[in-house]
Design a protein around this motif. Sequence first.
Motif, PDB file in Angstrom:
ATOM      1  N   THR A 101       0.826  -1.208   0.000  1.00  0.00           N
ATOM      2  CA  THR A 101       0.000   0.000   0.000  1.00  0.00           C
ATOM      3  C   THR A 101       0.861   1.260   0.000  1.00  0.00           C
ATOM      4  OG1 THR A 101      -1.824  -1.116   1.142  1.00  0.00           O
ATOM      5  CG2 THR A 101      -1.759   1.296   1.262  1.00  0.00           C
ATOM      6  N   THR A 105       0.969   3.860  -3.142  1.00  0.00           N
ATOM      7  CA  THR A 105       0.654   5.266  -2.854  1.00  0.00           C
ATOM      8  C   THR A 105       1.764   6.175  -3.352  1.00  0.00           C
ATOM      9  OG1 THR A 105      -0.644   4.633  -0.895  1.00  0.00           O
ATOM     10  CG2 THR A 105       0.110   6.923  -1.037  1.00  0.00           C
ATOM     11  N   LYS A 161      -5.681   3.427  -8.413  1.00  0.00           N
ATOM     12  CA  LYS A 161      -6.702   3.285  -7.362  1.00  0.00           C
ATOM     13  C   LYS A 161      -6.286   3.998  -6.083  1.00  0.00           C
ATOM     14  CE  LYS A 161      -7.780  -1.292  -9.247  1.00  0.00           C
ATOM     15  NZ  LYS A 161      -7.772  -2.755  -8.990  1.00  0.00           N
ATOM     16  N   TYR A 162      -5.010   4.345  -5.986  1.00  0.00           N
ATOM     17  CA  TYR A 162      -4.497   4.987  -4.778  1.00  0.00           C
ATOM     18  C   TYR A 162      -4.282   6.483  -4.977  1.00  0.00           C
ATOM     19  CZ  TYR A 162      -3.721   0.246  -3.119  1.00  0.00           C
ATOM     20  OH  TYR A 162      -3.898  -1.059  -2.717  1.00  0.00           O
TER      21      TYR A 162
END
Length: 524
Positions: A101, A105, A161-162
């Motif tokens: 994640t 990001t 998506k981030y």
Amino acid sequence: MTVSSALFTEAQLEALKAKFQQAGQGHVFTFFEQLDVKEQEALFQQLSELDVQRLNQIYTKAIQGAEAAAQNQAASLEPLSEQVFDSVLKASSSTLNDWETIGLTQIAQGKVAVILMAGGQGTRLGSSAPKGCYDINLPSKKTLFQLQAERILRLQTVAAKYATDPNSDIVIPWYIMTSGPTHQPTYDFFRANNFFGLKEENIIFFEQGKRGLSVDRKYISMMINGYLLGTLPCLTMDGKIILETKSKVAIAPDGNGGIYAAVQNKGVIDDLKKRGIQYSHCYCVDNCLARVADPVFIGYCVSKQTDCGVKVVGKAMPEEPVGVVCVRDGRYGVAEYSEISAEVTEMRNPDGSLMFGAANIANHFFSTEFLERVPTFAADLEYHIAKKKIKYTDLETGEQVVPKSNSGMKLECFVFDVFPYANRMSVLEVDRKDEFSPLKNAPGSGADCPETSRRDIVAQHVRFIEKAGGKLVGDNVDNFELLQFEISPLVSYGGEGLEDLIQGKTITVPAVIESVEELVRLAQ
């Protein structure tokens, strides 16, 4: 009698001769008077560009370093501490998700780039083309360059998506370092293939060992002094410059450590800063399983505030000929397999694992700040000695000799030579079968060759399907060397996104899946 030349005067020639004589290298002029004007000019030019005193210093330091390492191996080498070493094989799923994640990001925020070392030719593979152009005979016939380009494309999609802005354009800039013989062919190959779907402005080609139009002043002295220039003269075992012919000094590439000068003098660091890039993933083109801009690796290093990181795999066996990441004389570094005694190689931890088992796979993380800082310590980096069979001209007879045994040495610097200067070093162990399958040897050799590269990619894609709850049926499903099955990286970067599509379903082979739509159609 010296032939008259427009390139140099008699005084300039005598000054150059005196310089080399004083350095104990005056033998390079042994045949000068026998040469015609063009040959004299060529040799004068080659010698004029070499700082012979600096070369002698490099040789002396390399010899001293090799002798010290050989005499005190057990005492000078220490395994990595738990503070700098982690493993994806032992990390929890929640930890891996956290690292991923963070990495995605950072990619979504435009802070991550990729630097590819792609200067090698496929000579041992029977090809004069850049190694990245090589077809390892996958069912899709994709080259190494195409596989890596598609991984970048897929990762840009996943990272979207981030993003805080759903309409933002996610970009992972790709900096491709070439060499003299591969630079133009590499660019031409990308252009002929429409840059594999990536935007041309986000692929930056730069050549190692060649000055650009804009040269960073901090590197000029090192470049002129023959340091990190891309090549160095070959030397005899006692440090004398080897004449390949009467009019030419034998030279050889000085290792992939030249990447640091290249990113400076070709404007790469300036471009990284202009784009706001804070982190770069650097790897070699010949690893067909390389997870380009791997978000897990990026996230791991960012979470550790790493300025210099490295991926490793566990050594397959003590005698495997790979360098290992460890601590040398209290500083991080890589001990080459030729530099480690059999006794040290066999040392084990209480759990039975190899004490020195962190095999280096030339897969690195760098902060932009670290790359900028390299010039401050570059002059202190040591070169490594590689003993080779080097053609030479006999100084007595003037005849060229093609030796059958090692006749001299090449001096090389490597990417990992900067490890001792990292402020925060991090080492991440990954699974060999998923991330490391180098292409080095000729077809049919049985190891690190086109057949093993193909096998390892196909096997990985089968694991993707099985982990997602699917199954393959058809010919050769248990023989990955013959199995005709492949999933494009455009469909899945590392197995993600497949479970909802194929769980409980079967795919009949042969099958080459290039899109999600095709996967849905084939899954029954």
